[in-house]
Design an enzyme around this catalytic site. Structure first.
Site, PDB file in Angstrom:
ATOM      1  N   GLY A  11      55.942  51.362   1.336  1.00 55.59           N
ATOM      2  CA  GLY A  11      55.449  52.583   1.939  1.00 55.59           C
ATOM      3  C   GLY A  11      53.960  52.709   2.127  1.00 55.59           C
TER       4      GLY A  11
ATOM      5  N   ARG B  81      57.602  52.073  18.837  1.00 60.52           N
ATOM      6  CA  ARG B  81      56.908  53.009  17.939  1.00 60.52           C
ATOM      7  C   ARG B  81      56.212  54.169  18.653  1.00 60.52           C
ATOM      8  NH1 ARG B  81      53.319  52.132  14.868  1.00 60.52           N
ATOM      9  NH2 ARG B  81      54.100  53.442  13.198  1.00 60.52           N
TER      10      ARG B  81
ATOM     11  N   CYS C  40      63.278  52.877  32.472  1.00 65.93           N
ATOM     12  CA  CYS C  40      63.543  54.122  33.192  1.00 65.93           C
ATOM     13  C   CYS C  40      63.709  55.300  32.249  1.00 65.93           C
ATOM     14  CB  CYS C  40      64.781  53.955  34.069  1.00 65.93           C
ATOM     15  SG  CYS C  40      64.579  52.577  35.187  1.00 65.93           S
TER      16      CYS C  40
HETATM   17  C1  LIG Z   1      61.567  50.457   4.861  1.00 60.84           C
HETATM   18  C2  LIG Z   1      61.660  50.248   3.411  1.00 60.84           C
HETATM   19  C3  LIG Z   1      60.628  49.581   2.739  1.00 60.84           C
HETATM   20  C4  LIG Z   1      59.362  49.124   3.405  1.00 60.84           C
HETATM   21  O1  LIG Z   1      58.565  50.187   3.822  1.00 60.84           O
HETATM   22  P1  LIG Z   1      57.106  49.920   4.368  1.00 60.84           P
HETATM   23  O2  LIG Z   1      56.601  51.262   4.721  1.00 60.84           O
HETATM   24  O3  LIG Z   1      57.233  49.029   5.541  1.00 60.84           O
HETATM   25  O4  LIG Z   1      56.310  49.299   3.280  1.00 60.84           O
HETATM   26  C5  LIG Z   1      60.798  49.350   1.392  1.00 60.84           C
HETATM   27  N1  LIG Z   1      61.919  49.753   0.730  1.00 60.84           N
HETATM   28  C6  LIG Z   1      62.908  50.407   1.358  1.00 60.84           C
HETATM   29  C7  LIG Z   1      64.102  50.808   0.583  1.00 60.84           C
HETATM   30  C8  LIG Z   1      62.817  50.676   2.708  1.00 60.84           C
HETATM   31  O5  LIG Z   1      63.796  51.338   3.312  1.00 60.84           O
END
Ligand SMILES: *Cc1c(COP(=O)(O)O)cnc(C)c1O
Length: 423
Positions: free
Chosen positions: A239, A312, A343
């Site tokens: 995250g 994105r 489109c």
């Molecule tokens: C998507 C996800 C990640 C990675 O998230 P990032 O923001 O790309 O670091 C890690 N663990 C789980 C369970 C996820 O769903």
């Protein structure tokens, strides 16, 4: 920090001009920098110096085999969310014992494959799933290593589609339920409790939401320990955000040392699941200008990459920096929308963006394309998916061929003539 830079006005990826890559491999093409990926992995790994830990790269961010191979080669673990990702990691030489399996709706066949492969841990997302894993393990005569994904109810201050640790999200089990579920798991001869897990969201820029989650998780670990439930690891998910524009994300070392100082006294190994922070700024997407047009007051730059190649901007209103690959000096700037051929009015790479004046044939580089870029690409509008190229110093390797038109209908079947009689 990444390895995309201008030299004498031209944009380069490490030791290769982007114009040369476009000339050789065509457009649209994703260009990855090996040095950047390796650097980012090492930063994430070293950030947890002082504690036993395992960095499990989140495969869903970018799952190309060669990228996984580079990470496996550095000793990385992997966070997977499907049987497809499991097979990819194993094909790329990843160690099954370093795989954690996340995801809210794992199927029995996926659970079985992962059990047979001997993964480190299932991150279990519900009571029902705990039961399914137990049943599959029993059928196979195996014991499933599990960790519960607990929802710490923390607001990560990010886009609502990628906030996953709130009470209202579909992910994880409620904090209040976790302890009784662990008690249940502890009774099962087919389940082996190995850890606790959380993942609060993606593109998180501050340390504070992580700290809040860590505090809650460590509190839970203490309560479980007091209740006689032994844990080996605490998985804090991924995250950590990156700078797409002018964001100032917390440094990995800042977060890492916070984790180390908070967790040290608890005697747990730490697992992290970074995706975006490792590959996000390790790639650009190259796209060529097909032409320009004006509608009323609006200027459009039409390019050969669309929302099917990089979703994105359309999906998360995300900003990606767009630059001319050749020398931009001396060109005037103006405001344009950079749009693709799909489109849909949602098919844009940038809106109301100040860009140098470009025309047919100009090559553009879209930054920050490494995470959730190619991985989310589709064939919408029957567009073959882009090529992927890895740059390693002065060397380029095609790590995924551009799809052909025939690839588009592979697996489809025409009806027999007798099925087409008018009725
Ligand atoms: C998507 C996800 C990640 C990675 O998230 P990032 O923001 O790309 O670091 C890690 N663990 C789980 C369970 C996820 O769903």
């Amino acid at each position: 920090m990444n390895h995309f830079e201008r030299k004498d006005g031209q944009l380069w990826a490490d030791g290769v001009p982007l114009a040369q890559i476009a000339a050789e491999f065509g457009t649209p093409t994703y260009v990855y920098s090996r040095a950047t990926i390796e650097r980012h992995y090492r930063v994430m790994d070293e950030a947890l110096h002082g504690l036993e830990h395992l960095v499990c790269y989140a495969v869903k961010a970018c799952s190309n085999l060669a990228i996984l191979q580079i990470l496996a080669n550095l000793g990385s673990g992997f966070d997977i969310v499907s049987a497809g990702e499991l097979r990819r990691v194993l094909l790329a030489g990843g160690d099954a014992k370093k795989i954690v399996f996340s995801g809210v709706a794992k199927r029995d066949d996926e659970i079985a494959l992962a059990l047979q492969a001997g993964i480190l841990c299932f991150n279990v997302e519900s009571a029902g799933e705990l039961g399914r894993i137990e049943r599959v393990a029993q059928q196979l005569g195996l014991r499933a290593p599990i960790s519960l994904r607990v929802n710490p109810d923390v607001d990560p201050h990010t886009h609502k589609y990628i906030a996953t640790g709130l009470k209202s999200s579909k992910f994880g089990v409620a904090f209040a339920e976790a302890e009784s579920l662990y008690q249940r798991a502890a009774q099962s001869p087919h389940l082996q409790i190995v850890g606790v897990d959380c993942h609060i969201g993606s593109q998180i820029l501050e340390v504070a939401p992580f700290v809040e989650a860590i505090e809650k998780m460590l509190g839970l670990c203490d309560r479980l320990k007091a209740a006689g439930i032994a844990l080996q690891h605490l998985d804090l998910g991924g995250g950590l955000g990156i700078a797409y524009r002018d964001e100032r994300p917390a440094a990995p070392i800042e977060l890492g040392q916070k984790i180390v100082s908070m967790a040290r006294a608890h005697g747990l190994h730490i697992v992290t699941e970074p995706g975006r922070v490792i590959v996000g700024n390790a790639a650009v997407m190259l796209t060529r200008v097909v032409g320009t047009k004006q509608n009323g007051d609006k200027e459009f730059v039409l390019v050969d990459a669309g929302m099917n190649d990089l979703i994105r901007p359309a999906l998360y209103q995300a900003w990606h920096t767009i630059e001319l690959a050749s020398d931009p000096r001396g060109r005037e700037r103006h405001q344009v929308d950079v749009v693709g051929p799909v489109c849909e009015s949602g098919d844009f790479l940038a809106q109301d963006r100040e860009l140098v004046v470009v025309g047919e044939g100009d090559l553009l580089a879209v930054s920050g394309a490494g995470a959730y870029g190619f991985a989310m690409a589709s064939n919408y509008n029957s567009r073959p998916r882009a090529a992927e190229v890895l740059v390693d110093g002065a060397r380029t390797t095609l790590i995924r061929a551009r799809e052909t038109l025939e690839d588009l209908w592979r697996g489809e079947h025409l009806l027999d003539a007798d099925q087409l009689q008018n009725r």
